[in-house]
Design an enzyme around this catalytic site. Sequence first.
Site, PDB file in Angstrom:
ATOM      1  N   CYS A  81      43.607  30.870  45.053  1.00  0.00           N
ATOM      2  CA  CYS A  81      43.699  31.932  44.768  1.00  0.00           C
ATOM      3  C   CYS A  81      44.660  31.908  44.072  1.00  0.00           C
ATOM      4  O   CYS A  81      44.464  33.324  43.730  1.00  0.00           O
ATOM      5  CB  CYS A  81      43.757  33.041  46.424  1.00  0.00           C
ATOM      6  SG  CYS A  81      42.393  33.201  47.191  1.00  0.00           S
ATOM      7  N   SER A 115      31.114  37.574  51.388  1.00  0.00           N
ATOM      8  CA  SER A 115      32.823  36.690  52.211  1.00  0.00           C
ATOM      9  C   SER A 115      32.365  35.134  51.610  1.00  0.00           C
ATOM     10  O   SER A 115      31.364  34.617  51.058  1.00  0.00           O
ATOM     11  CB  SER A 115      32.942  36.360  53.391  1.00  0.00           C
ATOM     12  OG  SER A 115      32.611  38.083  54.020  1.00  0.00           O
ATOM     13  N   CYS A 207      40.086  45.415  52.630  1.00  0.00           N
ATOM     14  CA  CYS A 207      39.654  43.744  51.914  1.00  0.00           C
ATOM     15  C   CYS A 207      39.695  43.772  50.990  1.00  0.00           C
ATOM     16  O   CYS A 207      38.897  44.639  50.870  1.00  0.00           O
ATOM     17  CB  CYS A 207      39.043  42.978  53.372  1.00  0.00           C
ATOM     18  SG  CYS A 207      38.983  42.848  54.969  1.00  0.00           S
ATOM     19  N   CYS A 208      40.050  42.669  49.711  1.00  0.00           N
ATOM     20  CA  CYS A 208      39.609  43.085  48.927  1.00  0.00           C
ATOM     21  C   CYS A 208      38.115  42.130  48.446  1.00  0.00           C
ATOM     22  O   CYS A 208      37.621  41.513  49.392  1.00  0.00           O
ATOM     23  CB  CYS A 208      40.614  41.661  48.307  1.00  0.00           C
ATOM     24  SG  CYS A 208      39.857  39.996  48.084  1.00  0.00           S
TER      25      CYS A 208
END
Length: 429
Positions: A81, A115, A207-208
């Site tokens: 990330c 996810s 949550c992103c």
Amino acid sequence: MRNVYVVGVGMTQFIKPRATREYNEMGLEAAVKALNDAGVTYDQVQFAACGYVYGDSACGQRVLYQLGMTQIPVINMNNNCSTGSAALWQASSVVASGTVDCALALGFERMQRGSITAVWNDRPDPLGPVNEVMHQARGKDEKASDAMQIFGNAGRARRNPRHLAQIAEKNHRHSAKNPYSQFRDVYTLEQIEQSPMLFYPLTKLQCCPTSDGAGAVIVASEDFVKKHGLENQAVQILAQEIATDSPNMLSADSIEWAGADMTRRAAAQAFKKAGITPNDVQVVELHDCFSANELITYDALGLTAPGKAHTLIDSGNNTYGGKFVVNPSGGLISKGHPLGATGLAQCTELVWQARGWAGDRQVPNVKYALQHNLGLGGAVVVSIYKKANGKACQPRTAYNPAVEARTITKEDFQKAASKTRAPILDAKL
């Protein structure tokens, strides 16, 4: 080492995965915007670092050949990330070393819906050691991703779920003023708390989302800035530090599983190099992949004393009217998180803030800006920015890109493309 300046930035809107756009199209848009922002063509770029996590080899060349096959070095990288900021660190390091005078950092991502899951299941998982420690200590939830469990367990260590919901409420509220955000809806604290529970204490709105998008940054030496008359728009990278995990990652402390110690190290080194303290900062773009990570990062960056991160929330000192404005863009939670582009989008927002271009999300009196971009596995990049001089500057485009998200036109492309080496133009314009 020479001083390094950001002279051009650009990004696409962040959108739902697999919506309408290919990575080469998004990457081209971001690169063209950054080149046009700097007022230079691709011929001036002497080095490019390209970041993405999900893609085949040499995707960076696939994007940049559209601007011209100039035979410059192009490096492709994957640092989870923190990939976008790692690309920026690479580009700025090459300029600082004196190897080149102008470099491009480009990040893009086209992601799968849902996810994040492992792509390669026939080889060791880079997160295997910390996952094993976590599963032995806390058990394993088969319905939640390992990343969600890492950050969720870190959130549990802070003991007050409402603080996490307050962070999400703030970032959703901030995102309403960002035209590049994937989501711009505003939610009440109660709506955030009552949204579906994914892994306690993290609800869906904490949550992103997975996202598609791209970002680009042009960095240059002081000589290049002066030669091209870019002094008024240049934003200096006062310090930029990259760090990896310490053995604390494998301790019994769930906050350490989320990489808090590498943030502490990078932040301490960055502030020392910049010659300032966290109290000197006005605006922060912080890696809030989950609301819990924003909370534990407050004290890791030194914005609060250790263990006192909740006081920043209780006092309102993490939003407009307070000591810091954290994630004026809406952060990853609302803006979205296309892994390779995230760090460059953070930089873009902070450059717009430093230039005073951010419109109704502008942070007052910005002197120093702080960026934090973290990837599990792990790596973190902490950067500190300052505008090169106090003079005002105006966008080179007919509109202000900080407050209006437009796609590029053929004219935009023609301004940016190489004038000496024919580009391969196959992206949609």
